[in-house]
Scaffold this motif. Structure first.
Motif, PDB file in Angstrom:
ATOM      1  N   VAL B 151     -82.348 -78.100  20.900  1.00 15.09           N
ATOM      2  CA  VAL B 151     -83.104 -76.766  21.866  1.00 15.09           C
ATOM      3  C   VAL B 151     -83.198 -77.188  23.157  1.00 15.09           C
ATOM      4  N   TRP B 152     -82.715 -76.194  23.946  1.00 18.64           N
ATOM      5  CA  TRP B 152     -82.841 -76.159  25.402  1.00 18.64           C
ATOM      6  C   TRP B 152     -83.698 -75.160  25.855  1.00 18.64           C
ATOM      7  N   ILE B 153     -84.808 -75.486  26.685  1.00 20.25           N
ATOM      8  CA  ILE B 153     -85.600 -74.248  27.443  1.00 20.25           C
ATOM      9  C   ILE B 153     -85.680 -74.516  28.787  1.00 20.25           C
ATOM     10  N   LEU B 154     -84.784 -73.648  29.623  1.00 23.37           N
ATOM     11  CA  LEU B 154     -84.676 -73.697  30.706  1.00 23.37           C
ATOM     12  C   LEU B 154     -85.172 -72.609  31.549  1.00 23.37           C
ATOM     13  N   ASP B 155     -86.192 -72.985  32.648  1.00 21.42           N
ATOM     14  CA  ASP B 155     -86.906 -72.128  33.433  1.00 21.42           C
ATOM     15  C   ASP B 155     -86.163 -71.902  34.864  1.00 21.42           C
ATOM     16  N   GLU B 156     -85.474 -70.718  35.055  1.00 21.91           N
ATOM     17  CA  GLU B 156     -84.845 -70.871  36.441  1.00 21.91           C
ATOM     18  C   GLU B 156     -83.721 -71.935  36.544  1.00 21.91           C
ATOM     19  N   PRO B 157     -82.849 -72.212  35.703  1.00 23.84           N
ATOM     20  CA  PRO B 157     -82.065 -73.384  35.881  1.00 23.84           C
ATOM     21  C   PRO B 157     -81.236 -73.451  37.266  1.00 23.84           C
ATOM     22  N   PHE B 158     -80.794 -71.878  37.519  1.00 21.94           N
ATOM     23  CA  PHE B 158     -79.851 -71.809  38.623  1.00 21.94           C
ATOM     24  C   PHE B 158     -80.451 -71.664  40.037  1.00 21.94           C
ATOM     25  N   SER B 159     -81.732 -71.510  40.205  1.00 23.64           N
ATOM     26  CA  SER B 159     -82.294 -71.589  41.561  1.00 23.64           C
ATOM     27  C   SER B 159     -81.945 -72.967  42.330  1.00 23.64           C
ATOM     28  N   ALA B 160     -81.857 -72.586  43.377  1.00 21.99           N
ATOM     29  CA  ALA B 160     -81.222 -73.703  44.292  1.00 21.99           C
ATOM     30  C   ALA B 160     -79.889 -74.524  44.101  1.00 21.99           C
ATOM     31  N   ILE B 161     -79.108 -73.843  43.035  1.00 19.48           N
ATOM     32  CA  ILE B 161     -77.963 -74.262  42.638  1.00 19.48           C
ATOM     33  C   ILE B 161     -76.796 -73.497  43.479  1.00 19.48           C
ATOM     34  N   ASP B 162     -75.726 -74.075  43.939  1.00 15.79           N
ATOM     35  CA  ASP B 162     -74.565 -73.238  44.331  1.00 15.79           C
ATOM     36  C   ASP B 162     -73.746 -72.599  43.290  1.00 15.79           C
ATOM     37  N   LYS B 163     -72.831 -71.700  43.886  1.00 15.53           N
ATOM     38  CA  LYS B 163     -71.965 -71.079  42.855  1.00 15.53           C
ATOM     39  C   LYS B 163     -71.198 -71.750  41.756  1.00 15.53           C
ATOM     40  N   GLU B 164     -70.687 -72.953  42.406  1.00 14.42           N
ATOM     41  CA  GLU B 164     -70.013 -73.753  41.512  1.00 14.42           C
ATOM     42  C   GLU B 164     -70.547 -74.438  40.549  1.00 14.42           C
ATOM     43  N   GLY B 165     -71.960 -74.714  40.983  1.00 20.68           N
ATOM     44  CA  GLY B 165     -72.843 -75.243  39.924  1.00 20.68           C
ATOM     45  C   GLY B 165     -73.078 -74.581  38.726  1.00 20.68           C
ATOM     46  N   VAL B 166     -73.607 -73.356  39.130  1.00 18.91           N
ATOM     47  CA  VAL B 166     -73.936 -72.332  38.443  1.00 18.91           C
ATOM     48  C   VAL B 166     -72.829 -71.999  37.396  1.00 18.91           C
ATOM     49  N   ALA B 167     -71.548 -71.952  37.682  1.00 19.01           N
ATOM     50  CA  ALA B 167     -70.423 -71.950  36.456  1.00 19.01           C
ATOM     51  C   ALA B 167     -70.440 -73.058  35.798  1.00 19.01           C
ATOM     52  N   CYS B 168     -70.676 -74.453  36.340  1.00 25.13           N
ATOM     53  CA  CYS B 168     -70.660 -75.551  35.554  1.00 25.13           C
ATOM     54  C   CYS B 168     -71.671 -75.601  34.470  1.00 25.13           C
ATOM     55  N   ILE B 169     -73.046 -75.350  34.979  1.00 24.98           N
ATOM     56  CA  ILE B 169     -74.014 -75.322  34.085  1.00 24.98           C
ATOM     57  C   ILE B 169     -73.870 -74.292  32.726  1.00 24.98           C
ATOM     58  N   THR B 170     -73.261 -73.028  33.180  1.00 21.59           N
ATOM     59  CA  THR B 170     -73.154 -72.051  32.446  1.00 21.59           C
ATOM     60  C   THR B 170     -71.879 -72.405  31.396  1.00 21.59           C
ATOM     61  N   ASP B 171     -71.161 -73.165  31.622  1.00 24.29           N
ATOM     62  CA  ASP B 171     -70.141 -73.588  30.595  1.00 24.29           C
ATOM     63  C   ASP B 171     -70.545 -74.756  29.808  1.00 24.29           C
ATOM     64  N   ARG B 172     -71.521 -75.452  30.327  1.00 26.54           N
ATOM     65  CA  ARG B 172     -72.101 -76.484  29.510  1.00 26.54           C
ATOM     66  C   ARG B 172     -73.102 -75.702  28.473  1.00 26.54           C
ATOM     67  N   ILE B 173     -73.674 -74.669  29.015  1.00 22.54           N
ATOM     68  CA  ILE B 173     -74.545 -74.067  27.928  1.00 22.54           C
ATOM     69  C   ILE B 173     -73.867 -73.168  26.919  1.00 22.54           C
ATOM     70  N   LYS B 174     -72.578 -72.588  27.248  1.00 20.74           N
ATOM     71  CA  LYS B 174     -71.730 -72.112  26.388  1.00 20.74           C
ATOM     72  C   LYS B 174     -71.411 -73.203  25.364  1.00 20.74           C
ATOM     73  N   GLU B 175     -71.026 -74.467  25.809  1.00 22.02           N
ATOM     74  CA  GLU B 175     -70.492 -75.482  24.785  1.00 22.02           C
ATOM     75  C   GLU B 175     -71.452 -75.883  23.857  1.00 22.02           C
ATOM     76  N   HIS B 176     -72.767 -75.846  24.407  1.00 18.29           N
ATOM     77  CA  HIS B 176     -74.013 -76.266  23.492  1.00 18.29           C
ATOM     78  C   HIS B 176     -74.327 -75.218  22.511  1.00 18.29           C
ATOM     79  N   LEU B 177     -73.914 -73.798  22.791  1.00 15.28           N
ATOM     80  CA  LEU B 177     -74.131 -72.557  21.916  1.00 15.28           C
ATOM     81  C   LEU B 177     -72.942 -72.947  20.781  1.00 15.28           C
ATOM     82  N   SER B 178     -71.740 -73.152  21.102  1.00 14.86           N
ATOM     83  CA  SER B 178     -70.934 -73.410  20.195  1.00 14.86           C
ATOM     84  C   SER B 178     -71.146 -74.740  19.183  1.00 14.86           C
ATOM     85  N   ASP B 179     -72.002 -75.504  19.474  1.00 16.22           N
ATOM     86  CA  ASP B 179     -72.271 -76.748  18.594  1.00 16.22           C
ATOM     87  C   ASP B 179     -73.368 -76.537  18.023  1.00 16.22           C
ATOM     88  N   ALA B 180     -73.896 -74.912  17.727  1.00 18.03           N
ATOM     89  CA  ALA B 180     -75.098 -74.511  17.370  1.00 18.03           C
ATOM     90  C   ALA B 180     -76.260 -74.915  17.847  1.00 18.03           C
TER      91      ALA B 180
END
Lengths: 222, 202
Positions: B151-180
Motif C-alpha cells: 500500500v502506498w499513501i502519497l500526499d502531493e507526490p508531484f509537488s516540486a517535481i518536473d514534468k518528466e519526473g511526474v511521468a516517471c512516477i505515474t508510470d511507476r504507480i501504474k506498474e504497482h497497480l498492475s501488481d495488485a
C-alpha cells in the motif's frame, strides 16, 4: 537488533557532521564549571566541599540543554513519521537514538569530569567516585529527559516545559550522586549510593523508552 | 492461491470515519472501500482535510472516530509533505536507512538504480542538505522503486517535481497497480489511472 545499530550509526553520523547541537551543551558545561573557581576565589577547602555539587548541577543543566533538541530535527523534517510507520519496533529506534545521545553528551561529560575534579582539588578517591556516579547517573538523566522531549515536540518553545516536567525526576539522581562523592571524599563506603544509582538506571531503562515511544506517537497525532 | 486473493480483494475499508479539528468537521461518516489494484484520489480545496485523512489512513493520526480496517498488517509506505530525508546524510545513506526501517534488505546497487530511475544518477554521495527541494523530494520518491510495501499513501507526490519526473512516477504507480498494489493519493494535477476512485472532501 540490526535497526538498533543502524540507528546509533545514523545519529552519530549526524552529530559528527552537524556538531553544533552537541558542542553547545558541552561548551556550556565547560564554562559553568570553569567560572565557579573564578567567582569563589582560591581556597582549596571551599573547592573541595562544593566540587561534587557544581559538577553535578553543570552536568544536569547541560543534559537538559542537549535533550531539548533530541527529536526536534527528526520531527521537523518528517523522519520521525517514517520511524513510526516502520516495520521495525519503534522502541528499538528510540533506544538507538537514546544510546547515541548518551554517547555524545553523558559519556563525554563523564570522561571530562576527572579533569574538572582535579581542578577543584578533589582527592583521588573522590575523582573515582565522581566518574562512577556520572557513569551511572547520566544515562538515567538522558532516559528521563527523552520523555519530556518527546512530549513537548509539537510546541514551539518546549525547552522550559521540559525543564519543569523533568527536573523533579532528576532530583533523586542529583542527591544520590553528590552524596556518593561526599561519602568518598569523607573516606566512608559509597557502595550503597552506587547500588541505588544503578537501581534507578535499571528502572528507567525498563520504563522510559516505553513512555518516550508513546509520547512520540501522541506528539505526531496533533 | 488465486481463489484466495480473489476472495480477499478488499484492501481497505473504513466505517463512519469522522474527524473534527478546531471545532469544525473535516469529514463525517466517511465510508471508503478500496480493492487491490485500485487508486483512490482524494480531492478538495486547501484545508479540506486531505492530508489529515491520509494521515489517519496511514496510522499516524489517531484523533478520529470510526474504524479503519486494512487487509495487511504492515504500515503503508507513506510519503507526506515533510520530505523525511536528513540534510547531513547523502542520498545513498538516507535510502539505506529508510530501507532498514522497512526491514528491506537492499544492496548499494539497488539504491543506485532506484536513484537513477528518479534521475539522480551521479548524486548518490551528495549530502541531501546541498540538494534543491525537488531533488530532496526525488530522493524520498526513490523509495517507490526500492521498497515492496503493498500500500502506498502519497500526499502531493508531484509537488516540486518536473514534468518528466511526474511521468516517471505515474508510470511507476501504474506498474504497482498492475501488481495488485493499492495507492491512495492527493494531487492538484490531473493524472489518468485505470481503476481510479475519486473522493472529494468539502
Amino acid at each position: 537488533m540490526n535497526i538498533l545499530l543502524a540507528t546509533i550509526r545514523r545519529d552519530l553520523l549526524q552529530h559528527v557532521r552537524r556538531p553544533a547541537d552537541i558542542v553547545n551543551p558541552l561548551v556550556f558545561f565547560l564554562i559553568v564549571i570553569s567560572l565557579f573557581p573564578l567567582g569563589i576565589g582560591p581556597s582549596a577547602g571551599t573547592f573541595n566541599e562544593i566540587a561534587a555539587g557544581v559538577i553535578w548541577v553543570a552536568v544536569l543543566l547541560a543534559t537538559l540543554l542537549s535533550i531539548d533538541v533530541m527529536f526536534k530535527s527528526d520531527y521537523e523534517d518528517g523522519a520521525l513519521e517514517q520511524m513510526v510507520l516502520s516495520k521495525q519496533p519503534l522502541i528499538l529506534v528510540v533506544l538507538g537514538k537514546l544510546i547515541a545521545q548518551w554517547l555524545v553528551s553523558g559519556l563525554l561529560m563523564t570522561l571530562m569530569s576527572p579533569l574538572f575534579a582535579l581542578m577543584f582539588f578533589v582527592s583521588s578517591d573522590g575523582i573515582l567516585a565522581i566518574a562512577m556516579a556520572l557513569l551511572l547517573g547520566t544515562p538515567t538523566m538522558v532516559l528521563l529527559g527523552s520523555i519530556g522531549a518527546a512530549l513537548t515536540l509539537g510546541l514551539k518553545n518546549g525547552g522550559v516545559l521540559i525543564a519543569i516536567l523533568v527536573l523533579p525526576l532528576y532530583i533523586p539522581v542529583l542527591i544520590l550522586g553528590t552524596a556518593m562523592v561526599d561519602a568518598a571524599v569523607g573516606g566512608s563506603s559509597y557502595t550503597g549510593h552506587m547500588l541505588w544509582l544503578g537501581a534507578l538506571l535499571l528502572v528507567t531503562i525498563g520504563l522510559a523508552p516505553i513512555a518516550t515511544q508513546a509520547s512520540i506517537r501522541i506528539s505526531l497525532s496533533q | 492461491m488465486v481463489l484466495n486473493t480473489q476472495m480477499n480483494k478488499t484492501m481497505l475499508e473504513t466505517q463512519q470515519l469522522t474527524c473534527e479539528r478546531n471545532h469544525r468537521f473535516l469529514f463525517q461518516d466517511l465510508s471508503i472501500s478500496l480493492n487491490k489494484g485500485e487508486v483512490l484520489q482524494v480531492d478538495g480545496a486547501n484545508g479540506a482535510g486531505k492530508s489529515t485523512l491520509l494521515k489517519i489512513l496511514a496510522g499516524l493520526y489517531e484523533d478520529f472516530e470510526g474504524e479503519v480496517m486494512w487487509q495487511v498488517e504492515d504500515y503503508p509506505l507513506y510519503i507526506g509533505h515533510k520530505v523525511g530525508v536528513k540534510d547531513a546524510m547523502s542520498a545513498r545513506e538516507n535510502l539505506m536507512w529508510l530501507a532498514d526501517l522497512q526491514a528491506t534488505e537492499v544492496s548499494q546497487g539497488d539504491i543506485d538504480s532506484a536513484l537513477a530511475k528518479v534521475s539522480l544518477a551521479g548524486y548518490e554521495d551528495v549530502l541531501c542538505g546541498e540538494m534543491s527541494e525537488g531533488q530532496r523530494k526525488r530522493v524520498n520518491l526513490a523509495r517507490l522503486f526500492l521498497l515492496h510495501n503493498p500500500v502506498w499513501i502519497l500526499d502531493e507526490p508531484f509537488s516540486a517535481i518536473d514534468k518528466e519526473g511526474v511521468a516517471c512516477i505515474t508510470d511507476r504507480i501504474k506498474e504497482h497497480l498492475s501488481d495488485a498494489g493499492t495507492v491512495i493519493l492527493t494531487s492538484h494535477q490531473t493524472v489518468e489511472f485505470p481503476n481510479i476512485q475519486s473522493l472529494t472532501l468539502s
